[in-house]
Design an enzyme around this catalytic site. Structure first.
Site, PDB file in Angstrom:
ATOM      1  N   THR A  98      -8.335   5.549   7.406  1.00  0.00           N
ATOM      2  CA  THR A  98      -8.240   4.119   7.121  1.00  0.00           C
ATOM      3  C   THR A  98      -9.521   3.612   6.465  1.00  0.00           C
ATOM      4  O   THR A  98     -10.588   4.174   6.671  1.00  0.00           O
ATOM      5  CB  THR A  98      -8.033   3.402   8.469  1.00  0.00           C
ATOM      6  OG1 THR A  98      -6.759   3.770   8.951  1.00  0.00           O
ATOM      7  CG2 THR A  98      -8.131   1.907   8.367  1.00  0.00           C
ATOM      8  N   ARG A 152       6.940   3.597  11.301  1.00  0.00           N
ATOM      9  CA  ARG A 152       5.844   3.522  12.276  1.00  0.00           C
ATOM     10  C   ARG A 152       4.760   2.555  11.761  1.00  0.00           C
ATOM     11  O   ARG A 152       4.374   2.590  10.611  1.00  0.00           O
ATOM     12  CB  ARG A 152       5.249   4.910  12.501  1.00  0.00           C
ATOM     13  CG  ARG A 152       4.050   4.936  13.475  1.00  0.00           C
ATOM     14  CD  ARG A 152       2.717   4.911  12.767  1.00  0.00           C
ATOM     15  NE  ARG A 152       1.596   5.113  13.689  1.00  0.00           N
ATOM     16  CZ  ARG A 152       0.321   4.976  13.334  1.00  0.00           C
ATOM     17  NH1 ARG A 152       0.003   4.663  12.104  1.00  0.00           N
ATOM     18  NH2 ARG A 152      -0.646   5.162  14.219  1.00  0.00           N
ATOM     19  N   VAL A 153       4.281   1.696  12.643  1.00  0.00           N
ATOM     20  CA  VAL A 153       3.204   0.784  12.281  1.00  0.00           C
ATOM     21  C   VAL A 153       2.006   1.091  13.169  1.00  0.00           C
ATOM     22  O   VAL A 153       2.155   1.248  14.387  1.00  0.00           O
ATOM     23  CB  VAL A 153       3.645  -0.691  12.461  1.00  0.00           C
ATOM     24  CG1 VAL A 153       2.484  -1.637  12.201  1.00  0.00           C
ATOM     25  CG2 VAL A 153       4.807  -1.017  11.520  1.00  0.00           C
ATOM     26  N   GLY A 154       0.827   1.188  12.574  1.00  0.00           N
ATOM     27  CA  GLY A 154      -0.386   1.492  13.340  1.00  0.00           C
ATOM     28  C   GLY A 154      -1.120   0.233  13.775  1.00  0.00           C
ATOM     29  O   GLY A 154      -0.573  -0.867  13.756  1.00  0.00           O
ATOM     30  N   GLY A 189      -4.141   5.094  16.093  1.00  0.00           N
ATOM     31  CA  GLY A 189      -3.714   3.709  16.197  1.00  0.00           C
ATOM     32  C   GLY A 189      -2.998   3.323  17.478  1.00  0.00           C
ATOM     33  O   GLY A 189      -3.191   2.220  17.992  1.00  0.00           O
TER      34      GLY A 189
HETATM   35  N1  ASP Z   1      -5.706   3.676  12.643  1.00  0.00           N
HETATM   36  C1  ASP Z   1      -4.840   4.200  11.641  1.00  0.00           C
HETATM   37  C2  ASP Z   1      -3.431   4.273  12.158  1.00  0.00           C
HETATM   38  O1  ASP Z   1      -3.236   4.657  13.283  1.00  0.00           O
HETATM   39  C3  ASP Z   1      -5.209   5.548  11.154  1.00  0.00           C
HETATM   40  C4  ASP Z   1      -6.585   5.711  10.666  1.00  0.00           C
HETATM   41  O2  ASP Z   1      -7.539   5.094  11.176  1.00  0.00           O
HETATM   42  O3  ASP Z   1      -6.758   6.500   9.731  1.00  0.00           O
HETATM   43  O4  ASP Z   1      -2.541   4.004  11.393  1.00  0.00           O
END
Ligand code: ASP
Length: 355
Positions: free
Chosen positions: A221, A249-251, A275
């Site tokens: 991210t 799916r939502v993070g 996430g």
């Molecule tokens: N936090 C993000 C998610 O779970 C992933 C990430 O930090 O790369 O979608």
């Protein structure tokens, strides 16, 4: 395993305190302390697995993002403009798991999430599961500023972005060979496996709480937090999520209070990590609450979540934070986190591994 993780994690906090003074005779405290911090994801980022050329490419991209935000802050622009500009640079770079270069879902598509929050008004906007918006962070901002809502998903978010005049692209724009190969690799590991960006093959403990065995763990991210010359804080986060995630799916990134939060009374936060854990611990808002209700410093509050609560539950990752006085913290409990800061005097610091 978890205690080892926590012990290791405790050695990896990075926090810098103290405002940086401008030397132009301006005595206003807010004008002297403007600052921006960014991240490009945490994970098992090891120097031993990095080529000098690749390391240089990451550092250059991070510096470019920092400078684009700084140019806005320096001329008295808003922290909202600064974080949006910095995140757009990283979304446009294939190095990061956001925008161009986002990871693939199990279906072989790119579904992205993004959020933005204004610490002055507590205004917030986010989009989730979007597939054709070139810069999801700008769509999140449009939701915040041009709708009565906080979160739009999928087709609705895309329609809204189009009507707001944002750039719409063919889904193939987001394709990169690296991420496609990553999907094939994770699929070969077996049904149901997911992977976050920026990691090598490291076995993580399975999470009995989630019922997910998550090996080969990566986070990619991107995010930015800034304090401007008016003393306003802002936060923005953008991501492609997890490789081989279920479609839909939502993070944590687009969930206000989980992966993203800003409040002028306390701090601005952008998270990266597994996430599901950040959502369940409401990480970003909890940091703010610890400062507001318990009087913790930015370093104490962020350590509490990243070094204690998240690993204790079996998750990992990191965050970037700025408090209302311009103090910054960048804790992470993984081997590395792409991160950087730029202070009012224009001093850039870009870091990848633990120090
Ligand atoms: N936090 C993000 C998610 O779970 C992933 C990430 O930090 O790369 O979608």
């Amino acid at each position: 395993m978890i205690s080892t993780l926590i012990a290791t994690a405790l050695m990896m906090t990075t926090a810098v305190s103290g405002p940086v003074m401008r030397h132009d005779g301006d005595t206003s405290a807010a004008r002297q302390r403007y600052v921006m911090v960014i991240h490009g994801g945490a994970g098992t980022i090891l120097k031993s697995q990095m080529t000098p050329a690749r390391e240089q490419a990451y550092k250059a991209a991070l510096e470019q993002a920092l400078r684009s935000g700084y140019a806005i802050l320096q001329r008295g622009g808003s922290s909202l403009d600064a974080v949006e500009a910095a995140v757009r640079v990283m979304e446009d770079s294939p190095l990061f798991n956001a925008g161009k270069g986002a990871v693939f879902t199990n279906e072989g598509k790119n579904e992205m999430d993004a959020a933005m929050m204004d610490g002055k008004t507590l205004g917030a906007g986010s989009v989730a599961g979007v597939t054709v918006i070139r810069n999801p962070v700008s769509a999140a901002r449009a939701v915040m500023e041009r709708s009565q809502h906080v979160m739009l998903t999928g087709r609705g978010a895309e329609q809204f972005a189009k009507e707001a005049g944002l750039e719409i692209v063919n889904p193939s724009y987001f394709y990169t060979e690296d991420r496609w190969k990553g999907l094939q690799k994770v699929k070969a590991m077996g049904a149901g496996k997911t992977q976050l960006d920026h990691d090598s093959a490291v076995n993580k403990p399975s999470s009995s709480l989630l019922g997910i065995e998550n090996k080969d763990h990566k986070f990619g991210t991107v995010g930015a937090v800034a304090l401007d010359q008016q003393g306003n804080l802002a936060a923005a986060t953008s991501t492609g999520g997890m490789t081989n995630k279920k479609f839909g799916r939502v993070g944590d990134a687009p969930i206000i209070g989980a992966g993203t939060y800003a409040n002028n009374a306390t701090c601005a936060i952008s998270c990266t990590g597994w996430g599901e854990f950040f959502i369940r611990l409401c990480v970003a808002k909890t940091v703010s609450d610890l400062m507001e209700y318990k009087g913790l410093s930015i370093q104490q509050a962020t350590d509490e979540l990243i070094m204690k609560k998240v690993p204790a539950l079996g998750g990992d990752g990191g965050l970037i934070a700025i408090d209302k006085d311009g103090n910054i913290a960048m804790p992470f409990n993984t081997a590395g986190m792409y991160r950087g800061s730029i202070t009012a005097d224009g001093k850039v610091e870009v870091l990848i591994y633990k120090q």
